[in-house]
Write an enzyme that holds these catalytic residues in place. Structure first.
Site, PDB file in Angstrom:
ATOM      1  N   HIS A  98       0.640  -1.069   0.154  1.00 24.56           N
ATOM      2  CA  HIS A  98      -0.030  -0.304   0.044  1.00 24.56           C
ATOM      3  C   HIS A  98       0.909   1.336   0.282  1.00 24.56           C
ATOM      4  O   HIS A  98       1.957   1.598   0.827  1.00 24.56           O
ATOM      5  CB  HIS A  98      -0.827   0.636   1.171  1.00 24.56           C
ATOM      6  CG  HIS A  98      -2.326   1.150   0.832  1.00 24.56           C
ATOM      7  ND1 HIS A  98      -1.264   2.617   1.707  1.00 24.56           N
ATOM      8  CD2 HIS A  98      -3.312   0.884   0.756  1.00 24.56           C
ATOM      9  CE1 HIS A  98      -2.227   3.348   1.150  1.00 24.56           C
ATOM     10  NE2 HIS A  98      -3.688   2.296   0.934  1.00 24.56           N
ATOM     11  N   GLU A 168      -3.927   2.196  -7.528  1.00 27.64           N
ATOM     12  CA  GLU A 168      -4.055   3.663  -6.533  1.00 27.64           C
ATOM     13  C   GLU A 168      -3.128   4.313  -6.960  1.00 27.64           C
ATOM     14  O   GLU A 168      -2.365   4.484  -6.554  1.00 27.64           O
ATOM     15  CB  GLU A 168      -4.362   3.305  -5.236  1.00 27.64           C
ATOM     16  CG  GLU A 168      -4.961   1.850  -4.439  1.00 27.64           C
ATOM     17  CD  GLU A 168      -5.007   1.554  -3.234  1.00 27.64           C
ATOM     18  OE1 GLU A 168      -6.906   2.404  -3.128  1.00 27.64           O
ATOM     19  OE2 GLU A 168      -4.226   1.485  -2.400  1.00 27.64           O
TER      20      GLU A 168
END
Ligand code: PGA
Length: 256
Positions: A98, A168
């Site tokens: 992430h 993302e």
């Protein structure tokens, strides 16, 4: 029905980040979302709470994911959590790489070892990738290509079916629906990611790969992101904690 392609299930990964503050709240959130999931027909939902709550959450309709993992199963690694521990807590998915972990210093090399350890243990990896900003000259394409190649450098092709790629763009994370990436640009980027996978592996792996979008996905934009953005699902951060909105979002996706 004759000639119609069967609709694939959509995937929703709920990244709770460092929330909520107590087990009581985590249980309440998990069970409310779980009840809503029991009525969905075509959406697979994975809640990713902080490690500390994993052993205390389980459900029939809502899957459990982790937000990170360590790449070894044994050894002296104070503070780390192994893939084997995640399996014993009922986890099926693990978010790896992430952007908020990359920001804390995690390299592509470490991420690729983590992805390998996750899939080698029989879990599914949700590998996050995405550029910091979009320059006018398209340099972000080169950045994305390198990031994906390096993050998968330890991963043999036979494991690719257990890897989900979450695209993302960092500039679109943690904002409002109106700041999210536009569906057409998501579509183009998802195609580009498949092209990279086809360069690294092969055409079949690329065409079967599941690509998700994450970054300010909210109730009002989720439908367009999935249907016009051409992705297999979404990774949801802040809105996954606002339970009523999140459930609305799941119902919208189920209706696509
Ligand atoms: P957001 O977060 O939905 O709050 O933008 C997404 C993420 O960071 O995974």
């Amino acid at each position: 029905m004759g000639g119609m392609k069967k609709k694939e299930n959509k995937i929703v990964i709920a990244n709770w980040k460092m929330n909520p503050a107590s087990l009581k709240e985590a249980k309440a959130l998990f069970s409310k979302v779980g009840r809503a999931c029991s009525k969905l027909r075509r959406v697979e939902v994975v809640a990713c709470p902080p490690f500390i709550f994993l052993n205390n959450l389980s459900g029939k309709f809502l899957k459990l994911g982790a937000q990170d993992v360590f790449y070894e199963n044994d050894g002296r690694f104070t503070g780390e959590i192994s893939p084997r521990m995640l399996i014993s807590s009922g986890t099926s998915h693990v978010i790896v790489g992430h952007s908020e972990r990359r920001e804390l210093g995690e390299s592509d090399e470490v991420i690729s070892k983590k992805v390998y350890s996750v899939v080698n243990a029989g879990l599914k990896a949700v590998l996050c990738v995405g550029e910091k900003d979009r320059d006018g000259e398209g340099k972000y394409f080169e950045f994305l290509k390198n990031q994906i190649k390096q993050s998968l450098s330890s991963v043999p092709s036979r494991f690719m079916k257990n890897i989900i790629i979450a695209y993302e763009p960092i500039w679109a994370i943690g904002r409002k629906a109106s700041d999210s990436m536009k569906p057409q640009a998501i579509r183009e980027t998802a195609i580009f990611i498949k092209k990279i996978l086809s360069d690294i592996y092969d055409q079949q792996i690329a065409s079967e790969a599941l690509i998700l979008y994450g970054g300010s996905v909210e109730t009002e934009n989720v439908g367009a992101i999935i249907s016009d953005g051409g992705v297999s699902g979404v990774l949801v951060g802040h809105k996954s904690l606002e339970v009523d909105d999140f459930i609305k979002m799941l119902k919208n996706i189920d209706a696509i």
